[in-house]
Write an enzyme that holds these catalytic residues in place. Structure first.
Site, mmCIF file in Angstrom:
data_model
loop_
_atom_site.group_PDB
_atom_site.id
_atom_site.type_symbol
_atom_site.label_atom_id
_atom_site.label_comp_id
_atom_site.label_asym_id
_atom_site.label_seq_id
_atom_site.Cartn_x
_atom_site.Cartn_y
_atom_site.Cartn_z
ATOM 1 N N HIS A 103 2.837 -5.780 6.545
ATOM 2 C CA HIS A 103 1.785 -4.808 6.851
ATOM 3 C C HIS A 103 1.146 -4.325 5.560
ATOM 4 O O HIS A 103 1.803 -4.243 4.524
ATOM 5 C CB HIS A 103 2.332 -3.624 7.665
ATOM 6 C CG HIS A 103 3.528 -2.978 7.043
ATOM 7 N ND1 HIS A 103 4.796 -3.510 7.140
ATOM 8 C CD2 HIS A 103 3.639 -1.863 6.291
ATOM 9 C CE1 HIS A 103 5.644 -2.735 6.482
ATOM 10 N NE2 HIS A 103 4.967 -1.734 5.945
ATOM 11 N N HIS A 105 -0.990 -1.120 3.973
ATOM 12 C CA HIS A 105 -1.334 0.294 4.150
ATOM 13 C C HIS A 105 -2.768 0.514 3.659
ATOM 14 O O HIS A 105 -3.094 0.136 2.529
ATOM 15 C CB HIS A 105 -0.430 1.181 3.284
ATOM 16 C CG HIS A 105 1.030 1.112 3.619
ATOM 17 N ND1 HIS A 105 1.693 2.126 4.270
ATOM 18 C CD2 HIS A 105 1.968 0.164 3.371
ATOM 19 C CE1 HIS A 105 2.977 1.813 4.414
ATOM 20 N NE2 HIS A 105 3.172 0.622 3.864
HETATM 21 P P1 AMP Z 1 6.917 0.087 4.231
HETATM 22 O O1 AMP Z 1 7.767 -0.937 4.949
HETATM 23 O O2 AMP Z 1 7.589 0.679 3.039
HETATM 24 O O3 AMP Z 1 5.556 -0.419 3.903
HETATM 25 O O4 AMP Z 1 6.752 1.341 5.174
HETATM 26 C C1 AMP Z 1 6.761 1.300 6.569
HETATM 27 C C2 AMP Z 1 5.786 2.331 7.075
HETATM 28 O O5 AMP Z 1 5.860 2.311 8.491
HETATM 29 C C3 AMP Z 1 6.063 3.780 6.646
HETATM 30 O O6 AMP Z 1 4.883 4.291 6.026
HETATM 31 C C4 AMP Z 1 6.391 4.512 7.939
HETATM 32 O O7 AMP Z 1 5.883 5.821 7.954
HETATM 33 C C5 AMP Z 1 5.698 3.630 8.974
HETATM 34 N N1 AMP Z 1 6.282 3.625 10.305
HETATM 35 C C6 AMP Z 1 7.589 3.525 10.652
HETATM 36 N N2 AMP Z 1 7.730 3.500 11.988
HETATM 37 C C7 AMP Z 1 6.483 3.558 12.512
HETATM 38 C C8 AMP Z 1 5.946 3.551 13.833
HETATM 39 N N3 AMP Z 1 6.741 3.479 14.906
HETATM 40 N N4 AMP Z 1 4.610 3.623 13.983
HETATM 41 C C9 AMP Z 1 3.790 3.704 12.921
HETATM 42 N N5 AMP Z 1 4.226 3.719 11.645
HETATM 43 C C10 AMP Z 1 5.550 3.645 11.444
#
Ligand code: AMP
Length: 140
Positions: A103, A105
């Site tokens: 993903h 951001h």
């Molecule tokens: P990263 O893997 O470090 O890029 O971060 C994962 C991101 O997913 C974090 O910013 C979390 O706040 C976000 N996150 C975790 N669970 C969910 C969810 N169910 N829906 C939307 N965002 C999420």
């Protein structure tokens, strides 16, 4: 690198087993709001095809999510009135990755306003719903 785990939380969202605040979808990508936004409008862009991160993702899917991230960044500037946009993408735990489906951001920024720390605060559902509606309308 470990192999892709089809039970990661974003895989469940992609299969419709868990909800999300959707802002954009096409045949190859899904974008939804981060529930712990580092700034209002913080959006995650995912390829629909399984990929753990940048390292194992086919180049065509990477190119596609870059295009979708650009659309969202443009909407952040126009519709949300952002002054700038921060784009982040993490790979493996050592690289800061927490959820192991690729993903990107896309984080709208206002001049002089620092980002909140990662996972600092869960946003209220009504604020996320309103933001998702606004961004989705700008992206249709
Ligand atoms: P990263 O893997 O470090 O890029 O971060 C994962 C991101 O997913 C974090 O910013 C979390 O706040 C976000 N996150 C975790 N669970 C969910 C969810 N169910 N829906 C939307 N965002 C999420």
């Amino acid at each position: 690198m470990p192999s892709y785990d089809p039970n990661n939380i974003f895989a469940k969202i992609l299969r419709g087993e868990l909800p999300c605040y959707k802002v954009y979808e096409d045949d190859k990508a899904l974008a939804f709001l981060d529930i712990m936004p580092r700034a209002p409008g913080h959006t995650l862009v995912l390829p629909k095809a399984p990929a753990r991160n940048l390292i194992d993702c086919p180049a065509e899917d990477l190119a596609h999510i870059a295009k979708v991230a650009q659309k969202i960044a443009q909407a952040a500037m126009t519709t949300l009135g952002a002054d700038g946009v921060t784009v982040q993408q993490f790979n493996e735990s050592a690289g800061g990755q927490v959820v192991f489906h690729l993903h990107v951001h896309v984080i709208p920024r206002k001049a002089g306003v620092p980002m909140k720390p990662p996972a600092a605060e869960k946003e209220k559902p009504e604020a996320l719903e309103a933001m998702a509606r606004k961004l989705a309308a700008a992206l249709t």
